[in-house]
Every structure is written in structure tokens, then in C-alpha cells.
Scaffold this motif. Structure first.
Motif, mmCIF file in Angstrom:
data_model
loop_
_atom_site.group_PDB
_atom_site.id
_atom_site.type_symbol
_atom_site.label_atom_id
_atom_site.label_comp_id
_atom_site.label_asym_id
_atom_site.label_seq_id
_atom_site.Cartn_x
_atom_site.Cartn_y
_atom_site.Cartn_z
ATOM 1 N N SER A 257 0.830 -1.210 0.000
ATOM 2 C CA SER A 257 0.000 0.000 0.000
ATOM 3 C C SER A 257 0.860 1.254 0.000
ATOM 4 N N THR A 281 -5.628 2.297 -2.315
ATOM 5 C CA THR A 281 -4.835 1.144 -1.856
ATOM 6 C C THR A 281 -5.671 -0.129 -1.816
ATOM 7 N N PHE A 285 -5.280 -3.575 -5.347
ATOM 8 C CA PHE A 285 -4.947 -4.987 -5.145
ATOM 9 C C PHE A 285 -6.158 -5.912 -5.272
ATOM 10 N N PRO A 288 -5.359 -8.492 -10.239
ATOM 11 C CA PRO A 288 -4.057 -8.225 -10.864
ATOM 12 C C PRO A 288 -4.249 -7.483 -12.187
#
Length: 484
Positions: A257, A281, A285, A288
């Protein structure tokens, strides 16, 4: 090619059955065109019905609907409905690293592209298909085998029992990883190539702010950073869908992050307060980075019983905003050819390949180039100057000089003709610059030489005056006051 829809007599087409493999954008639009001609149309879609699914799987890159796609929608009576759901984008808004913003118009004041939701468009097209009594959509049915010679497909439904079904025509609209195309690749003289570009993409979201857009809404926002970029397209709910395009090796360097925030503070500092640190953040994720593939094949058809359209025939990278528009134009061109050849598939299919392959290969090449333009060239003052010259020439010679982007996005000039004409126009502009530069150089040299010669002449004049003055002094009478 003018479009006039010919509805066939039902007695002539009662026995004609067409299978459309893939219920995405191109597949569902194609089914509308074919059902309108009174063919019996069956659409097979491997996914569940996205209109009732809790979570729709698949790509979600926002779409840019332009003239070619709109003409196809117009032909089946859906243009006004779809356009009303889009957000106009009249220019690119360039975000520099310093935070300065500058707009580059797409064309004239009346020209714009539309930001469209992929999911909503697909839902509307599926609903349109089901309005035809001679069309049926089979969700959760996956294609196992395709035997074009016999016109037979094998599908697997929710009962897990394979079924063999025979059709007069099989149309592969099943995307870049097409199962129909995989079967055609086993046939002699079928050419195929694919290329994964070294860049991937990741989607983020800029939410609305106090019930309104947090940036100017009628623009395609671009953060160009030479080797990578981020774009943002407006949505009807006042949010923006952001897409970060970047080499995979750069994505792989960002593993925490803290690294995400450091990266965005370095390259996209003005976007952080818009996205929000926590959302950034988190969303970074979630999935991908996804790959992007470019596919070319030839021919698009096999005999009179199978044809490929959309990404199954020509998957392209998304940087010219023409993937969907090219696929929709496939459907429109095929419909126009069916008019021309009175629904004779033996004539229509070969002509579709002959006519369409050069255009779809051309837009593939143009899309590859446009990525470089979007992430790097738009930072250049020389590029902006050239764009202004193009717009000026188009204003004074509207039928002679048409910018490449205008030909691709706001007309139905064939893609390969637009590519060739764009190259010729660019060459002419460069020759014009060279000619003008030569004239300036010659003129400057002449003026400099003229100036230097005048200076030399003035110098000689002053020297001559000095000599003459000296001679006159030498001839003055030697008498002086004290000589007396």
C-alpha cells in the motif's frame, strides 16, 4: 455502402437457422440484424444472464461509442435509446505532472464521442434480441465443438449433457479467445497471428463529490507519462472509471500500500484526493493487472457455413476506442452485403472477408500507434501545433483535408483508406513545413547577406570619407597666426 434493410419473405427463410456463438456486444447486435431478416436465430452465451446475475464477470473498460457504432445501432432502431445513456466527451483533457490541465478537442464543436457502460449496453442489446419471436438466447451454454463442414455445433448446458445441433450458418462472436476460431485454425490456408503487448491495465474509480462530478465531465481525462498513462471516462452516476495502462514489470514493482501511494504521489498527485487514499490502496490490489491482446486472422469465413466477427476476427488494443465500433460495423457491413447479394451466403461470406479484412487489420495497427500518441505525444508542443494545423486545414479545405482521427471516429471512411490518406496528409504537412522552412532560411540568408553588405558598404564609405578628410587637411595652407 448505403444501408437499406431488406426483410425477407418468411417462407424463404423458414428453414434458415443461424447460430450466433457469444452473447456479448457484437453477438447480441448481430442477432438483432439477423432476426430482423426473419432468420431463426439462436444465441449461445457461456455466462449466465448478466441482467439477473449478482456479479457480472468479464471486462469493464468503459466504451467510447462513435459514429460507426451509432450507425449500426441506428439500423436496428436503438441509437436514440443508447445515446441517451451516454456522456458526451468533446475533447481530451491532459493532466500534466505539475497539475496543469489543457484540452485538445477531438474535432469541431458539434463532434463528440460517448462514454458508455459496457454492462448496460449489453443488457439493452440482449433485451432487444428477445423482443424478436424468431430469436432465442441460451445462457449458460458453452460451445464444446464446432464442425463447420457439416454446420454442426456441440454445446453443453446446465444439465451437463452435450447436444449436437445443425445450422445453416455459424457466426463466431465469442471474443478474442474464440472457440469457433480455434476450430477454423485447423483448416488449410487459415492465417492467424496474435500479440500480447507488454502493458497491462487496471481499473480504479473516482467517486462523485457531493452528488456531482469531481472533474470536468465532458472530457476523456488523460495523465500521459511517456511509458505509461492513466485515463478517466465519465459515468452517468457522476463517477469516473479510471484505467491505468502500464508495463507489467512496473506493476510488479508495486507490492505494498505504501508503494502504491508513493507511486501515485510521484506520477499522479492530483488524482489521489479524487480517488481517496483508502480506496486507492484497496482497489489497486483487488485484481491483478489484466493483459491486452491483438489478434489478426484471414479469412474471416469458411465456405458458406461459418464466419467470424468482432474480437473473434480482429481483437485490438483499446487505445483508439474502436474495438466495439469496429465490431458493430462488422454487423452493419454484413447486413449491407446481405442486401446487395439478396441473402445469398455463398456470395456474401467471401465478399465480407475480402471487404473487411484490410479495414480491421488497419484499425489494429492504428490502435497500436495511438497508445504511443496518448501516453507520450500529447505532452509535446510540436504535437499540439500539428493538431492545430490539421484543424485549420480541415476548416479551409473540409473535403480535401480530413484529420486521421476525424476519418476514423466521425465517418465511415474505410479504416484502411483512412490510414493511407492519413499518412499522405502527414507527409504533405511535413513537406509544407520543409518548404516553408526552406523559404524562411533562404529569406533569412538573403536579409543577412544584404544587411552585411550594407554594413560593409557603410564601412567603406566611412573609410573613404576619412581618407578624403585627411587629404583635405593635408592641403590646408601652412600659414598660422604665429608665422607672422
Amino acid at each position: 455502402m448505403e444501408h437499406t434493410s431488406t426483410v425477407m419473405d418468411s417462407s424463404d427463410t423458414q428453414r434458415k437457422k443461424i447460430a450466433v456463438i457469444g452473447g456479448g456486444l457484437v453477438g447480441s447486435l448481430n442477432a438483432c440484424f439477423l432476426a430482423k431478416r426473419n432468420f431463426q436465430v439462436d444465441v449461445y452465451e457461456a455466462r449466465e444472464d448478466i441482467r439477473v446475475a449478482k456479479l457480472a464477470r468479464g471486462r469493464s473498460i468503459n466504451l467510447a461509442l462513435s459514429y460507426r457504432g451509432r450507425q449500426a445501432l441506428k439500423a436496428i432502431g436503438l441509437e436514440d435509446q443508447i445515446v441517451s445513456q451516454g456522456t458526451p466527451m468533446r475533447a481530451r483533457m491532459i493532466h500534466s505532472l505539475s497539475g496543469k490541465k489543457s484540452a485538445i478537442p477531438y474535432g469541431t464543436k458539434s463532434q463528440y464521442i460517448l462514454s458508455i457502460s459496457r454492462a448496460n449496453l449489453n443488457k439493452d442489446l440482449l433485451t432487444a434480441v428477445e423482443k424478436y419471436p424468431n430469436a432465442k438466447v441460451y445462457f449458460g451454454h458453452r460451445l464444446l465443438k464446432c464442425n463447420p463442414e457439416e454446420g454442426m455445433i456441440t454445446v453443453l448446458g446446465s444439465d451437463n449433457v452435450p447436444k449436437d445441433i445443425t445450422y445453416d450458418l455459424i457466426i463466431g462472436c465469442d471474443g478474442a479467445y474464440s472457440t469457433v476460431r480455434n476450430h477454423l485454425m485447423k483448416k488449410p490456408r487459415f492465417d492467424y497471428s496474435q500479440q500480447y503487448i507488454p502493458h497491462g491495465y487496471m481499473e480504479l474509480t473516482i467517486p462523485s463529490k457531493n452528488g456531482d462530478y469531481s472533474m470536468e465531465p465532458n472530457y476523456l481525462h488523460i495523465w500521459p507519462r511517456n511509458t505509461f498513462m492513466m485515463i478517466a471516462l465519465p459515468n452517468k452516476d457522476k463517477s469516473f472509471t479510471c484505467t491505468l495502462f502500464m508495463p507489467f514489470e512496473e506493476f510488479e514493482k508495486i507490492g505494498t500500500s505504501r508503494a502504491v501511494l508513493d507511486f501515485f504521489h510521484t506520477y499522479f498527485p492530483d488524482s489521489i484526493p479524487l480517488i481517496g487514499e483508502q480506496a486507492l490502496t484497496r482497489d489497486f490490489f483487488l485484481l491483478p493487472a489484466q493483459p491486452m491482446i491483438s489478434v489478426k486472422c484471414s479469412p474471416f469465413h469458411f465456405k458458406t457455413c461459418c464466419v467470424l466477427m468482432g474480437d473473434a476476427a480482429h481483437a485490438i488494443v483499446p487505445f483508439f476506442g474502436q474495438g466495439m465500433n469496429a465490431g458493430f460495423e462488422d454487423c452493419l457491413v454484413f447486413d449491407e452485403l446481405m442486401d446487395k447479394f439478396n441473402n445469398d451466403l455463398s456470395l456474401c461470406l467471401p465478399e465480407f472477408s475480402r471487404f473487411r479484412i484490410p479495414d480491421d487489420h488497419a484499425i489494429s495497427d492504428l490502435s497500436m500507434y495511438n497508445y504511443i500518441e496518448m501516453r507520450a505525444h500529447v505532452n509535446s508542443r510540436w504535437f499540439i501545433f500539428q493538431k492545430n494545423i490539421e484543424r485549420f486545414l480541415h476548416v479551409i479545405m473540409p473535403s480535401t483535408f480530413i484529420p486521421l482521427y476525424t476519418m476514423v471516429t466521425f465517418s465511415r471512411i474505410r479504416y484502411h483508406e483512412a490510414l493511407l490518406r492519413g499518412r499522405w496528409q502527414k507527409k504533405m504537412i511535413h513537406k509544407g513545413f520543409l518548404f516553408f522552412g526552406t523559404l524562411v532560411a533562404i529569406g533569412s540568408t538573403y536579409l543577412l547577406m544584404h544587411f552585411m553588405s550594407m554594413r560593409r558598404l557603410n564601412y567603406l564609405r566611412r573609410s573613404w570619407d576619412w581618407v578624403s578628410n585627411f587629404q583635405n587637411i593635408g592641403h590646408v595652407s601652412p600659414q598660422t597666426p604665429w608665422s607672422h
